[in-house]
Design a protein around this motif. Structure first.
Motif, PDB file in Angstrom:
ATOM      1  N   GLN A  52       0.708  -1.336   0.055  1.00 23.92           N
ATOM      2  CA  GLN A  52      -0.054   0.006   0.023  1.00 23.92           C
ATOM      3  C   GLN A  52       0.972   1.212   0.053  1.00 23.92           C
ATOM      4  N   PRO A  53       1.642   1.354  -1.282  1.00 22.45           N
ATOM      5  CA  PRO A  53       2.498   2.623  -1.145  1.00 22.45           C
ATOM      6  C   PRO A  53       1.673   3.945  -1.213  1.00 22.45           C
ATOM      7  N   GLY A  54       2.299   5.014  -1.058  1.00 22.17           N
ATOM      8  CA  GLY A  54       1.692   6.387  -1.051  1.00 22.17           C
ATOM      9  C   GLY A  54       1.758   7.053  -2.399  1.00 22.17           C
ATOM     10  N   VAL A  55       1.437   6.134  -3.267  1.00 22.83           N
ATOM     11  CA  VAL A  55       1.589   6.815  -4.872  1.00 22.83           C
ATOM     12  C   VAL A  55       0.332   6.189  -5.602  1.00 22.83           C
ATOM     13  N   ASP A  56      -0.141   6.964  -6.651  1.00 22.77           N
ATOM     14  CA  ASP A  56      -1.207   6.575  -7.673  1.00 22.77           C
ATOM     15  C   ASP A  56      -0.507   5.689  -8.398  1.00 22.77           C
ATOM     16  N   ALA A  69      -3.266   6.257  -4.122  1.00 22.07           N
ATOM     17  CA  ALA A  69      -2.309   6.033  -3.147  1.00 22.07           C
ATOM     18  C   ALA A  69      -2.963   5.641  -1.869  1.00 22.07           C
ATOM     19  N   GLY A  70      -2.167   4.734  -1.265  1.00 22.84           N
ATOM     20  CA  GLY A  70      -2.716   4.298   0.090  1.00 22.84           C
ATOM     21  C   GLY A  70      -3.598   2.946  -0.028  1.00 22.84           C
ATOM     22  N   GLU A  71      -4.130   2.875  -1.291  1.00 21.29           N
ATOM     23  CA  GLU A  71      -4.762   1.573  -1.400  1.00 21.29           C
ATOM     24  C   GLU A  71      -3.813   0.209  -1.815  1.00 21.29           C
ATOM     25  N   PRO A  98       7.649   6.501  -6.526  1.00 20.85           N
ATOM     26  CA  PRO A  98       7.637   5.960  -5.198  1.00 20.85           C
ATOM     27  C   PRO A  98       9.072   5.871  -4.388  1.00 20.85           C
ATOM     28  N   THR A  99       9.015   5.971  -3.177  1.00 18.84           N
ATOM     29  CA  THR A  99      10.443   6.242  -2.548  1.00 18.84           C
ATOM     30  C   THR A  99      10.620   4.545  -2.143  1.00 18.84           C
ATOM     31  N   ASP A 142       7.974   3.536   0.404  1.00 20.98           N
ATOM     32  CA  ASP A 142       6.879   2.944  -0.231  1.00 20.98           C
ATOM     33  C   ASP A 142       7.007   1.592  -0.754  1.00 20.98           C
TER      34      ASP A 142
END
Length: 122
Positions: free
Chosen positions: A47-51, A82-84, A104-105, A108
């Motif tokens: 679940q990364p913080g990117v679309d 992001a987040g899903e 992504p980092t 992520d």
């Protein structure tokens, strides 16, 4: 820098160890890759913080997109905010175009590396 590839097949590359992300291009705002998987290879559910916008170019597999898990094949398109949760598992040789924004980092993908070490898709 602009990138034009007459056929994605010229850039698709597979490795026996795990899925192979092939960078097509990017900027500080977006990263574009081909994800190349042999049968059974996968990107672990994370679940990364990117679309993510994903287009399956060839092959068949299973895609986790949020709360859904569905079979996918060439022509399937998904957008996962992001987040899903997201993850992809190949059932046949598979190539998918991934457009990720922002890029992504390492944080992520920390869970991805751990799950790959353990051989866990989900």
């Amino acid at each position: 820098m602009s990138v034009l590839i007459p056929s994605y097949r010229s850039r698709a590359a597979f490795v026996p160890e795990r899925f192979n992300p092939v960078v097509v291009g990017g900027t500080e705002r977006v990263k574009v890759l081909l994800v190349c998987c042999e049968p059974g290879q996968f990107i672990p559910v994370h679940q990364p913080g990117v679309d993510l916008t994903l287009v399956v170019l060839e092959g068949e597999g299973r895609l986790v997109a949020g709360a859904q898990e569905e079979p996918v094949q060439a022509g399937a398109v998904a957008f996962i905010p992001a987040g899903e949760a997201r993850g992809l598992k190949a059932e046949s040789r598979l190539v998918a175009l991934h457009v990720v924004t922002p890029p992504p980092t390492e944080a992520d993908h920390a869970g991805v590396a751990e799950k790959l070490k353990r051989g866990e898709w989900k």
